[in-house]
Write a protein that holds these residues in place. Structure first.
Motif, short mmCIF file in Angstrom:
data_model
loop_
_atom_site.label_atom_id
_atom_site.label_comp_id
_atom_site.label_asym_id
_atom_site.label_seq_id
_atom_site.Cartn_x
_atom_site.Cartn_y
_atom_site.Cartn_z
N GLY A 1 -46.48 53.24 -14.41
CA GLY A 1 -45.16 52.88 -13.90
C GLY A 1 -44.28 52.38 -15.03
O GLY A 1 -44.73 52.22 -16.16
N HIS A 2 -43.01 52.13 -14.70
CA HIS A 2 -42.05 51.69 -15.69
C HIS A 2 -42.35 50.26 -16.14
O HIS A 2 -42.95 49.48 -15.39
N VAL A 3 -41.93 49.92 -17.34
CA VAL A 3 -42.15 48.58 -17.87
C VAL A 3 -41.51 47.54 -16.93
O VAL A 3 -40.45 47.77 -16.37
N ASP A 4 -42.23 46.43 -16.74
CA ASP A 4 -41.77 45.32 -15.90
C ASP A 4 -41.80 45.59 -14.40
O ASP A 4 -41.32 44.77 -13.62
N HIS A 5 -42.33 46.72 -13.98
CA HIS A 5 -42.40 46.98 -12.55
C HIS A 5 -43.63 46.33 -11.89
O HIS A 5 -43.76 46.35 -10.68
N GLY A 6 -44.54 45.78 -12.75
CA GLY A 6 -45.63 44.98 -12.19
C GLY A 6 -47.03 45.55 -12.35
O GLY A 6 -47.94 45.16 -11.62
N LYS A 7 -47.24 46.44 -13.34
CA LYS A 7 -48.57 47.03 -13.56
C LYS A 7 -49.60 45.95 -13.90
O LYS A 7 -50.67 45.88 -13.29
N THR A 8 -49.25 45.12 -14.89
CA THR A 8 -50.19 44.09 -15.35
C THR A 8 -50.45 43.08 -14.24
O THR A 8 -51.59 42.66 -14.04
N SER A 9 -49.38 42.71 -13.50
CA SER A 9 -49.54 41.75 -12.41
C SER A 9 -50.51 42.29 -11.37
O SER A 9 -51.35 41.56 -10.84
N LEU A 10 -50.39 43.58 -11.07
CA LEU A 10 -51.27 44.18 -10.07
C LEU A 10 -52.73 44.17 -10.55
O LEU A 10 -53.63 43.77 -9.83
N ILE B 1 -45.08 50.40 -3.87
CA ILE B 1 -43.73 49.86 -4.05
C ILE B 1 -43.86 48.34 -4.12
O ILE B 1 -44.25 47.69 -3.15
N ASN B 2 -43.59 47.82 -5.30
CA ASN B 2 -43.91 46.41 -5.61
C ASN B 2 -42.71 45.48 -5.45
O ASN B 2 -41.58 45.93 -5.30
N LYS B 3 -43.00 44.20 -5.48
CA LYS B 3 -42.01 43.12 -5.44
C LYS B 3 -41.24 43.07 -4.12
O LYS B 3 -40.05 42.76 -4.09
N ILE B 4 -41.95 43.42 -3.01
CA ILE B 4 -41.24 43.40 -1.72
C ILE B 4 -40.98 41.96 -1.24
O ILE B 4 -40.30 41.76 -0.24
N ASP B 5 -41.54 40.97 -1.95
CA ASP B 5 -41.22 39.58 -1.62
C ASP B 5 -39.80 39.21 -2.03
O ASP B 5 -39.25 38.22 -1.56
N LYS B 6 -39.21 40.01 -2.89
CA LYS B 6 -37.87 39.68 -3.37
C LYS B 6 -36.81 40.01 -2.32
O LYS B 6 -36.90 41.07 -1.68
N PRO B 7 -35.83 39.12 -2.14
CA PRO B 7 -34.81 39.37 -1.13
C PRO B 7 -34.04 40.68 -1.36
O PRO B 7 -33.66 41.35 -0.40
N ILE C 1 -46.09 46.50 -1.54
CA ILE C 1 -46.94 45.38 -1.97
C ILE C 1 -46.13 44.29 -2.67
O ILE C 1 -44.97 44.50 -3.06
N SER C 2 -46.75 43.14 -2.79
CA SER C 2 -46.27 42.14 -3.73
C SER C 2 -47.46 41.76 -4.61
O SER C 2 -48.42 41.15 -4.12
N ALA C 3 -47.40 42.16 -5.86
CA ALA C 3 -48.50 41.86 -6.78
C ALA C 3 -48.57 40.37 -7.04
O ALA C 3 -49.59 39.82 -7.43
N LYS C 4 -47.45 39.69 -6.81
CA LYS C 4 -47.38 38.26 -7.07
C LYS C 4 -48.05 37.48 -5.93
O LYS C 4 -48.84 36.58 -6.18
N GLN C 5 -47.75 37.86 -4.68
CA GLN C 5 -48.28 37.11 -3.54
C GLN C 5 -49.51 37.76 -2.91
O GLN C 5 -50.14 37.16 -2.05
P1 GDP Z 1 -45.57 45.58 -16.34
O1 GDP Z 1 -44.70 45.64 -17.54
O2 GDP Z 1 -45.37 46.77 -15.46
O3 GDP Z 1 -47.01 45.33 -16.64
O4 GDP Z 1 -45.02 44.36 -15.44
P2 GDP Z 1 -45.58 42.87 -15.30
O5 GDP Z 1 -46.80 42.88 -14.45
O6 GDP Z 1 -45.66 42.26 -16.64
O7 GDP Z 1 -44.42 42.23 -14.42
C1 GDP Z 1 -43.09 42.06 -14.90
C2 GDP Z 1 -42.45 40.88 -14.25
O8 GDP Z 1 -42.34 41.05 -12.85
C3 GDP Z 1 -43.23 39.57 -14.45
O9 GDP Z 1 -42.34 38.54 -14.68
C4 GDP Z 1 -43.95 39.39 -13.12
O10 GDP Z 1 -44.19 38.04 -12.84
C5 GDP Z 1 -42.94 39.98 -12.15
N1 GDP Z 1 -43.60 40.51 -10.96
C6 GDP Z 1 -44.63 41.40 -10.91
N2 GDP Z 1 -44.95 41.65 -9.64
C7 GDP Z 1 -44.13 40.93 -8.86
C8 GDP Z 1 -43.98 40.76 -7.44
O11 GDP Z 1 -44.68 41.34 -6.62
N3 GDP Z 1 -42.99 39.93 -7.03
C9 GDP Z 1 -42.19 39.26 -7.88
N4 GDP Z 1 -41.25 38.47 -7.37
N5 GDP Z 1 -42.30 39.38 -9.19
C10 GDP Z 1 -43.26 40.20 -9.69
#
Ligand code: GDP
Length: 493
Positions: free
Chosen positions: A98-107, A198-204, A234-238
């Motif tokens: 996926g694109h940078v910052d979309h949450g790969k590492t978080s997942l 589809i990530n970050k669905i916790d965000k408004p 999904i929400s990789a955070k929650q």
């Molecule tokens: P990567 O570059 O795809 O590996 O993305 P990261 O996993 O580093 O995530 C980028 C940013 O998005 C970080 O600040 C994470 O904390 C944030 N983030 C990732 N997943 C979520 C999520 O499900 N919800 C929210 N609110 N933030 C997230």
């Protein structure tokens, strides 16, 4: 002639095989090869390495077609047929893209940290390049721990396909981005199925519907819209939706009926996922087992190196005695550093493993030596004098079509009795890896006119020892080539 063509059998040969090796492959005597070379005006000895063109011509003459392969492929260990009853369903191997910052590492982190096996004290603590998680009902999934498509594609370029399923992460508060598209294209090119997350669905501000629309425009129509791609919000955070995502991955795996040979009788085989040099332990490398069980004490060959398994460790840092299909395992006992993507094969004896590794090393060294005699602008006059060169191949990359046209016109006008200039490729834009590969494959020089190489192209050009020259004045290009052809050019510093 068409029949003759069809009957021709293929020999798999390295680029600079010796007369002896070539003779063995075709079942003729080295003497016959040497004699044939002689009729073509080439004097060769039995252990002399031939060039590509000669190998091609000689094989044709003996009714064979040469297919050029790497030294590893040429010395590949012959595969045994798997017994049908040994083939059992294995866990899928998953890469997250996926694109940078979309949450790969978080997942990856969420899955890793949430997977604490019941009754065990610790979760996954070691970064060994891959980890296996256990789900309900004794089901497992193996994750490659390097997110993104670079590692995936680098491995594929080396002929190793380890990923069974791609999880494509797209952030619901963003859009389908360039790297999302790249990930889709790379997965499709490798014919690896995609499950969308589809990530970050916790965000408004999350807008999953928008993402689905954009994905459909990119050729990925999700299931609830009538398409073939499974999709999970999904929400990789929650941790929302992660269990459901895992279920969908397993469903995808079930459809594919991924199987492996689980017999303890066959020699184990796998792929190198990662390798590094540790000060205390020596080479530490992660192997993803693909067939059989890898055990302590097994002699093996991996790429250009070999060894004997001294210890096996899982991603929890625990010593284990054996590792089976889809199981990533950290291995000690390598003589030298392998490369990720290298095939890892257990051999019957140390002696056998050493023989193959040594053969590969020798061929590699010979190839490197050959490659170091590439065309250089400053030495072409000598090569012309010695009759070694009749054509100077050039690749032009420039800032505009106009520049290319002007350069091409100028170069075509250069007159030299012995050598002609041939433009084999031209284009507007940066010098890319593809340009460098083309130059390496065709012994060409590269001219960058008001453009530079990208980082990877630069590295590759250095590694391949290619002559890349940069100009911003057309007259200077023409002058350099003219002087080079006359042997007056001084080496580039
Ligand atoms: P990567 O570059 O795809 O590996 O993305 P990261 O996993 O580093 O995530 C980028 C940013 O998005 C970080 O600040 C994470 O904390 C944030 N983030 C990732 N997943 C979520 C999520 O499900 N919800 C929210 N609110 N933030 C997230």
């Amino acid at each position: 002639d068409a029949i003759k063509e069809a009957q021709r059998s293929i020999i798999r040969v390295t680029e600079f095989a010796t007369a002896h090796e070539l003779a063995d492959l075709m079942g003729v005597t080295p003497k016959e090869i040497i004699q044939h070379c002689f009729t073509m005006g080439k004097f060769v000895t039995i252990n002399q390495r031939l060039d590509k063109e000669t190998i091609e011509l000689v094989s044709l003459e003996f009714g064979f077609e040469a297919e050029f392969v790497s030294e590893v492929e040429a010395t590949e260990v012959v595969e045994l047929e798997d017994n049908e009853e040994d083939l059992v369903i294995r866990p899928p191997v998953v890469t997250i893209m996926g694109h940078v910052d979309h949450g790969k590492t978080s997942l990856l982190d969420y899955i890793r940290s949430s997977n604490v096996v019941a009754g065990e004290s610790g979760g996954i603590t070691q970064h060994i390049g891959a980890y296996e998680v256990s789900l309900d009902g004794d089901r497992k999934i193996t994750f490659l721990d390097t997110p993104g498509h670079e590692a995936f594609t680098a491995m594929r370029a080396r002929g190793a396909q380890v990923t069974d399923i791609v999880i494509l992460v797209v952030s619901a508060d963003d859009s389908v981005m360039p790297q999302t598209i790249e990930a889709i294209n790379h997965s499709k090119a490798a014919e690896v199925p995609i499950v969308v997350a589809i990530n970050k669905i916790d965000k408004p501000e999350a807008n999953p519907e928008k993402i689905k629309t954009q994905l459909s425009e990119a050729g990925v129509l999700v299931e609830d819209w009538g398409g073939e791609y499974q999709c999970q919000e999904i929400s990789a955070k929650q941790g929302t939706g992660i269990d459901e995502l895992m279920e969908k991955v397993l469903t995808e795996a079930e459809i594919r009926e991924l199987k492996a040979n689980f017999s303890r009788e066959v020699p184990a085989r796998g792929i190198i996922v990662e390798a590094e040099l540790d000060k205390g332990k020596g080479v530490v490398s992660t192997v993803l087992v693909q067939r059989g069980f890898l055990k302590v004490g097994d002699p093996f060959v991996a790429g250009h190196t070999m060894g004997r398994v001294r210890a096996l460790m899982d991603e929890r840092g625990k010593r284990i005695r054996e590792a089976g299909p889809s199981q990533p395992v950290s291995v000690l006992g390598f003589e030298d550093l392998p490369q990720s993507g290298d095939e890892f094969t257990v051999m019957l004896s140390d002696k056998e493993a050493r023989e193959i590794a040594q053969k590969r090393q020798i061929i590699r060294r010979e190839h490197e030596f050959r490659r170091s005699t590439r065309v250089k602008l400053d030495s072409i006059a000598r090569q012309i004098k010695e009759g070694l060169m009749k054509e100077l191949s050039v690749i032009i990359k420039a800032d505009t079509d106009g520049s290319i046209q002007a350069l091409a016109d100028g170069l075509m006008k250069i007159q030299n009795e012995e050598v002609k200039v041939q433009i084999i490729h031209q284009g507007v834009g940066q010098i890319t890896e593809t340009d460098v590969l083309l130059a390496a494959a065709s012994d060409a020089i590269i001219i960058g006119f008001r453009v530079r190489p990208n980082v990877n192209a630069k590295k590759l050009a250095e590694k391949e020892d290619l002559d890349v020259r940069f100009y911003s004045v057309i007259y200077h290009v023409i002058e350099d080539i003219e002087q080079a052809l006359e042997g007056m050019l001084s080496p580039e510093l």
